[in-house]
Enzyme design. Structure first.
Site, short mmCIF file in Angstrom:
data_model
loop_
_atom_site.label_atom_id
_atom_site.label_comp_id
_atom_site.label_asym_id
_atom_site.label_seq_id
_atom_site.Cartn_x
_atom_site.Cartn_y
_atom_site.Cartn_z
N THR A 307 0.84 -1.20 0.00
CA THR A 307 0.00 0.00 0.00
C THR A 307 0.87 1.25 0.00
O THR A 307 0.62 2.21 -0.74
CB THR A 307 -0.92 0.01 1.23
N GLN A 337 -6.25 -2.14 -2.32
CA GLN A 337 -5.52 -0.93 -1.92
C GLN A 337 -4.74 -0.35 -3.11
O GLN A 337 -3.91 -1.04 -3.69
CB GLN A 337 -4.55 -1.23 -0.78
N GLN A 359 -10.29 2.14 -3.17
CA GLN A 359 -9.83 1.83 -1.81
C GLN A 359 -8.49 2.52 -1.54
O GLN A 359 -7.57 2.46 -2.37
CB GLN A 359 -9.68 0.32 -1.61
N ASP A 360 -8.40 3.20 -0.39
CA ASP A 360 -7.15 3.84 0.05
C ASP A 360 -6.69 4.97 -0.88
O ASP A 360 -5.50 5.09 -1.19
CB ASP A 360 -6.02 2.81 0.19
N ASP A 381 -12.10 2.90 3.17
CA ASP A 381 -10.97 3.50 3.91
C ASP A 381 -10.24 4.54 3.07
O ASP A 381 -9.01 4.63 3.11
CB ASP A 381 -9.98 2.42 4.35
N ARG A 448 -13.86 3.48 10.28
CA ARG A 448 -13.63 2.31 11.12
C ARG A 448 -12.19 2.39 11.65
O ARG A 448 -11.31 3.00 11.03
CB ARG A 448 -13.86 1.01 10.35
N TRP A 450 -8.64 1.59 12.18
CA TRP A 450 -7.53 0.81 11.65
C TRP A 450 -6.57 0.40 12.77
O TRP A 450 -5.99 -0.68 12.72
CB TRP A 450 -6.80 1.65 10.59
#
Length: 543
Positions: A307, A337, A359-360, A381, A448, A450
């Site tokens: 990531t 990610q 995502q990310d 996220d 959420r 991490w």
């Protein structure tokens, strides 16, 4: 701590304090202060008191100049001990040989880890030379983020077996304990020299660290200074790629990094992965606007990147500014990610920029960051990391995910003494064009956790009806629900009602007094560094 243990603790400290080593220059002035008693008091407040007790310095005949130096001297002992272990970790991993052919995944994570350990040594060295609480906590928190990211890289590339050969990465290793203790000790020792709690707020809303000169660089409609270098894909500039311009800037600015250096990136789509290293300080990118100047890439975890390394643009150089650009990762929702922008640059500013991914998308990796009038697109996220980041007056567009769940944020604070978190202020969270047709089949949450001490707040935002009534989503541990801090303050819109929010101990509907702690002024001390940067970005320093 019971009396027997306290007595033993005191005995250990007394014995250690009588041991003299000629190689050290540390001394403690004891006039009016019982140093052993002071150390016991401090060590009791650290996560690992036994490790703290081992820091007792030798005594010498050279007193310190003031009583106030005793806490700072003890803090320096803790930081020096942690720095020593960081240097050992860096040497250890640098000496390892990992074949890119026999184990490409482990090699990718190992490469990240080498860079991260090098940065941790740099951050700890900076902290050791500073007496300003806010700065030192920021840099120590960055070292914590580095440590966690090193471990994460091996996990996400299914190379956890390799971690057993890295003793400093083990849970509960001495390095981990020393780093955690340093955060606690620095917080205690730095309290007397911390910044004032009351400051005059700026009428134009800029954090203090943006100088009047650099504010002009960010004002809407302002006459911008001539660029030092011009990038144009059509050949009308100095270079055709951003990477070429950065290489030229590095040579031009060798040893001269104080002055702001502006790279103008003309309209066009630049398909390249860009890295602004920590040696490239006070750099500015300015483009021709969102959707006109676009930097794009497609690295992702499913195709073998960590990531950390998947970012289309990665920024580490302190004082970085970007305006009027789009940063994009086009890997798609099925690739997992895939970062558009990773920022670990202290005192960085992004003004009128767009971050597009799934995502990310936006990795607010570490240190102090400010985002104003930006557009952020993603699914899972998609605003995440362990920085102290404030996102203000921005649009957050939630896209259609590969699955059935979206989470806007995933904050990564892993130690209670880190000064990190994500503040979303005066912004709007709404559905992107691809999500609107399937809104009924997708659940969207504000965030959420991490890491165990995740900290995120939404203040005076418009939350559209796509936000689930519960507001927030669990991750993997019920314990995190007690240690995290999630807050909401005076939000509006169909998704803002807090009556059916989660009932976790860590969730709060904040009062005005508490919400004020998460503003640009108080959370980032922004009125100082945004002003001094010379980037003319509008901002709201208070609520």
């Amino acid at each position: 701590m019971d009396k027997l243990l306290l007595s033993f603790f005191y005995l250990v400290l007394v014995l250690l304090s009588t041991h003299v080593e000629k190689s050290t220059s540390y001394s403690i002035y004891t006039g009016g202060i019982n140093v052993d008693r002071y150390m016991i008091s401090v060590c009791k407040k650290t996560p690992y008191p036994d490790i703290c007790a081992s820091l007792a310095p030798p005594t010498t005949s050279s007193p310190l100049s003031t009583l106030d130096e005793t806490p700072l001297r003890f803090r320096n002992l803790a930081l020096q001990a942690t720095l020593t272990r960081a240097e050992q970790a860096r040497r250890f991993i640098s000496a390892m040989k990992v074949s890119p052919l026999s184990n490409p995944a482990a090699r990718a994570a190992w490469t990240d880890c080498k860079e991260l350990m090098d940065d941790s040594v740099s951050q700890l060295s900076r902290a050791l030379s500073s007496m300003k609480l806010e700065d030192t906590q920021t840099w120590l928190s960055a070292a914590v983020a580095n440590h966690e990211t090193c471990r994460t890289g091996f996990v996400e590339l299914n190379s956890t077996s390799f971690l057993s050969s890295l003793p400093f990465m083990a849970t509960g290793s001495n390095f981990t304990k020393f780093l955690s203790n340093s955060l606690a000790i620095n917080n205690i020792a730095g309290a007397p020299v911390s910044r004032p709690t009351t400051r005059k707020l700026l009428s134009d809303g800029f954090p203090e660290w943006v100088s009047p000169t650099e504010r002009k660089l960010l004002q809407s409609g302002a006459v911008l200074p001539k660029a030092d270098l011009v990038v144009a894909k059509d050949g009308s500039g100095d270079y055709k790629t951003i990477a070429e311009a950065l290489a030229a800037a590095a040579k031009t600015r060798s040893g001269k990094t104080a002055k702001r250096f502006v790279i103008y990136v003309k309209s066009g789509v630049y398909e390249e992965n860009v890295e602004i290293t920590k040696s490239m300080k006070n750099l500015m990118f300015r483009g021709d606007g969102i959707g006109s100047t676009i930097v794009t890439g497609s690295r992702n975890v499913k195709d073998g990147s960590t990531t950390f390394r998947s970012a289309t643009v990665a920024v580490s150089g302190e004082g970085f500014i970007a305006r009027d650009m789009t940063f994009e990762n086009t890997a798609g929702s099925a690739k997992g990610q895939a970062v558009a922008l990773r920022c670990g640059a202290d005192l960085s500013i992004f003004y009128r920029c767009s971050f597009k991914g799934y995502q990310d998308t936006l990795y607010v990796y570490s240190q102090r960051q400010f985002y104003r009038d930006c557009d952020i697109y993603g699914t899972v996220d998609f605003i995440f990391g362990d920085a102290a980041a404030v996102i203000q007056n921005s649009n957050i567009y939630v896209r259609k995910p590969a699955g059935k769940t979206n989470t806007v944020t995933a904050q990564g604070r892993s130690d209670p003494n880190e000064n990190t978190g994500i503040t979303v202020h005066n912004s709007r969270v709404t559905a992107g064009s691809d999500l609107k047709p399937v809104l009924g089949s997708v659940k969207t949450y504000l965030g959420r956790p991490w890491r165990p001490y995740a900290r995120t707040v939404f203040m005076k935002c418009t939350l559209d009806g796509l936000i689930d009534p519960a507001g927030w989503l669990e991750w993997s541990s019920k314990d995190d629900l007690k240690t995290l801090y999630y807050g909401e303050y005076l939000n509006s819109g169909a998704g803002a009602a807090t009556g059916n929010r989660v009932n976790w101990p860590g969730f709060h509907v904040m009062s005005t007094a508490v919400a004020t702690k998460f503003t640009v002024e108080n959370f980032l001390s922004g009125s100082s560094w945004i002003r001094s940067s010379g980037a003319d970005v509008p901002f709201t320093s208070g609520l």
